[in-house]
Design a protein around this motif. Structure first.
Motif, PDB file in Angstrom:
ATOM      1  N   ALA A 193       0.675  -1.295   0.124  1.00  0.00           N
ATOM      2  CA  ALA A 193       0.128   0.008   0.109  1.00  0.00           C
ATOM      3  C   ALA A 193       0.831   1.168  -0.005  1.00  0.00           C
ATOM      4  O   ALA A 193       2.002   1.248   0.307  1.00  0.00           O
ATOM      5  N   ASP A 198      -3.566   5.510   7.721  1.00  0.00           N
ATOM      6  CA  ASP A 198      -5.132   4.873   7.680  1.00  0.00           C
ATOM      7  C   ASP A 198      -4.947   3.688   6.740  1.00  0.00           C
ATOM      8  O   ASP A 198      -6.134   3.180   6.620  1.00  0.00           O
ATOM      9  N   LYS A 199      -3.829   3.338   6.066  1.00  0.00           N
ATOM     10  CA  LYS A 199      -3.932   1.945   5.556  1.00  0.00           C
ATOM     11  C   LYS A 199      -3.701   0.816   6.662  1.00  0.00           C
ATOM     12  O   LYS A 199      -3.336  -0.005   6.290  1.00  0.00           O
ATOM     13  N   GLY A 200      -3.384   1.226   7.868  1.00  0.00           N
ATOM     14  CA  GLY A 200      -3.134   0.471   8.933  1.00  0.00           C
ATOM     15  C   GLY A 200      -1.832  -0.181   9.124  1.00  0.00           C
ATOM     16  O   GLY A 200      -1.506  -0.947   9.665  1.00  0.00           O
ATOM     17  N   LEU A 269      -3.777  -6.178   4.972  1.00  0.00           N
ATOM     18  CA  LEU A 269      -3.979  -4.818   4.680  1.00  0.00           C
ATOM     19  C   LEU A 269      -5.011  -4.475   5.916  1.00  0.00           C
ATOM     20  O   LEU A 269      -6.453  -4.716   5.558  1.00  0.00           O
ATOM     21  N   SER A 271      -6.617  -2.039   6.746  1.00  0.00           N
ATOM     22  CA  SER A 271      -6.808  -0.528   6.484  1.00  0.00           C
ATOM     23  C   SER A 271      -8.356  -0.030   6.977  1.00  0.00           C
ATOM     24  O   SER A 271      -9.117  -0.789   7.194  1.00  0.00           O
ATOM     25  N   TYR A 273      -9.143   3.086   6.074  1.00  0.00           N
ATOM     26  CA  TYR A 273      -9.278   4.040   4.890  1.00  0.00           C
ATOM     27  C   TYR A 273     -10.608   3.731   4.369  1.00  0.00           C
ATOM     28  O   TYR A 273     -11.143   2.398   4.304  1.00  0.00           O
ATOM     29  N   GLU A 275     -11.823   2.401   1.419  1.00  0.00           N
ATOM     30  CA  GLU A 275     -11.390   1.743   0.156  1.00  0.00           C
ATOM     31  C   GLU A 275     -12.458   1.679  -0.750  1.00  0.00           C
ATOM     32  O   GLU A 275     -13.538   1.505  -0.349  1.00  0.00           O
ATOM     33  N   PRO A 278      -9.425  -2.915  -2.842  1.00  0.00           N
ATOM     34  CA  PRO A 278      -8.036  -2.749  -2.668  1.00  0.00           C
ATOM     35  C   PRO A 278      -7.620  -3.709  -3.832  1.00  0.00           C
ATOM     36  O   PRO A 278      -7.589  -4.807  -3.665  1.00  0.00           O
ATOM     37  N   ASN A 296     -13.929  -4.006   7.018  1.00  0.00           N
ATOM     38  CA  ASN A 296     -13.944  -2.590   6.370  1.00  0.00           C
ATOM     39  C   ASN A 296     -14.533  -2.436   5.152  1.00  0.00           C
ATOM     40  O   ASN A 296     -14.198  -3.555   4.315  1.00  0.00           O
ATOM     41  N   CYS A 299     -12.519  -3.786   1.924  1.00  0.00           N
ATOM     42  CA  CYS A 299     -11.675  -4.997   2.221  1.00  0.00           C
ATOM     43  C   CYS A 299     -12.582  -6.274   2.225  1.00  0.00           C
ATOM     44  O   CYS A 299     -12.238  -7.328   1.656  1.00  0.00           O
ATOM     45  N   LYS A 314     -11.047  -3.138  12.918  1.00  0.00           N
ATOM     46  CA  LYS A 314     -10.141  -1.923  12.506  1.00  0.00           C
ATOM     47  C   LYS A 314      -9.460  -1.432  13.619  1.00  0.00           C
ATOM     48  O   LYS A 314     -10.035  -1.426  14.766  1.00  0.00           O
TER      49      LYS A 314
END
Length: 370
Positions: A193, A198-200, A269, A271, A273, A275, A278, A296, A299, A314
């Motif tokens: 990423a 915020d992509k974790g 991932l 995340s 965010y 998305e 992804p 999320n 995802c 999350k």
């Protein structure tokens, strides 16, 4: 026919959409790509047989004069080329390309590839952006989203009409471009990423730090652009500190993710965010790797829980570490089976032929009306 595709980086246009471009060129259509100038990816796009126009886009800029200049650039190119249809990706091409196309009565399809931080905040910038979306998308025959929840968000906020919304299942991935490699002798986790909080990425590092104490031989790797123009970007100093601590490896950025995927055991991932779908998860599954991602938007569409991978909470490094430990302790045969089921899922639900058909249909419907 003459088709225009516009995005905010040449890198994303090449890496995420080149197979779409190649399809239309093979069909005899003229493909024109609009994106900011890029010494590396602009020639690669042109090598596919595309015509390329460099345009100036301030990625996260808030200067209204520069944004007006962007609209005028779009309008000048569209007026000159007179395309049969335009496809616009990411926020600024979505908005400014759509406004230009609408003003010239050129058919256009905005493709929202994820709602990002604009929809995670409720400040003035967010309100302005949403108002611009509403104006820009008004004359679009369809607006494409990569998942149902993003479409519902736009409809519920009255940014578009319900009949405009369509779901494009990802951006189309050529599964045959990826091989399945399972001859690894060590366990490694790979996060692909842009290096954004915020992509974790922070949660990944925290989980890696915890697991490294118990499983020192396991590798935890990061792959993607660092120091990007984004308010949530991870700094070089922060990355250097993580590397110094010895729990993760930073592999830099690449234009061919396959060798890194093939050497990994699992693609991660975490995340939070907004998305779309992804690409890194689709690529990981296409390479036959089990996946771990947050439960999320975007995802969760890619993973079948306990069958092709694991969904975790999350912003929860502890839950992420538990899922990663399941992969560490899992027999190799089970990992392989999980990865192969993931590849089958991607082929069936997100494969390139499915996506191409949707493009073909809208182009046919729009052009037969001309």
């Amino acid at each position: 026919m003459k088709l225009i595709f516009a995005g905010n980086t040449a890198w994303s246009m090449y890496n995420f959409r080149r197979f779409v471009f190649q399809h239309f060129i093979k069909q005899g259509h003229e493909v024109i790509v609009l994106a900011p100038h890029d010494n590396e990816y602009q020639p690669l796009i042109m090598s596919l047989g595309c015509k390329f126009y460099p345009i100036q886009i301030e990625g996260k800029g808030r200067n209204p004069f520069k944004d007006i200049h962007t609209i005028l650039q779009f309008r000048k190119i569209l007026k000159k080329e007179k395309p049969d249809c335009c496809f616009f990706y990411t926020i600024k091409p979505n908005i400014y390309g759509s406004l230009a196309a609408a003003s010239l009565h050129i058919p256009y399809i905005p493709i929202t590839t994820g709602l990002g931080y604009i929809f995670l905040t409720d400040n003035l910038i967010s309100k302005i952006a949403q108002t611009l979306y509403k104006i820009a998308f008004k004359k679009a025959p369809q607006v494409w989203f990569l998942n149902e929840e993003d479409a519902k968000t736009f409809v519920s906020r009255k940014l578009i009409r319900k009949k405009q919304a369509r779901i494009l299942k990802g951006e189309g991935i050529n599964v045959d471009y990826f091989e399945v490699h399972n001859e690894y002798t060590e366990t490694s986790f790979l996060l692909v990423a842009r290096m954004l909080w915020d992509k974790g990425v922070g949660e990944f590092v925290e989980a890696a730090t915890k697991l490294k104490k118990k499983y020192p031989e396991v590798k935890f790797q990061l792959l993607g652009f660092l120091g990007v123009n984004n308010p949530n970007a991870i700094s070089q100093e922060q990355m250097d500190q993580w590397i110094k601590e010895g729990n993760i490896e930073y592999l830099g950025a690449t234009n061919d993710v396959r060798p890194f995927l093939y050497q990994s055991s699992c693609v991660v991932l975490p995340s939070f965010y907004r998305e779309g779908i992804p690409f890194s998860l689709m690529e990981g599954a296409a390479a036959g790797k089990p996946l771990i991602a947050t439960n999320n938007i975007g995802c969760k569409e890619v993973i079948t829980q306990d069958e092709t991978g694991f969904l975790v909470k999350k912003r929860d490094a502890e839950d992420l570490a538990k899922a990663m430990e399941k992969i560490i302790l899992m027999p190799k045969e089970k990992r392989i089976d999980m990865g192969l089921k993931g590849r089958q899922k991607i082929q069936k639900e997100f494969g390139l032929p499915i996506i191409i058909e949707q493009y073909n249909q809208i182009i046919y419907n729009l052009t037969k009306l001309k």
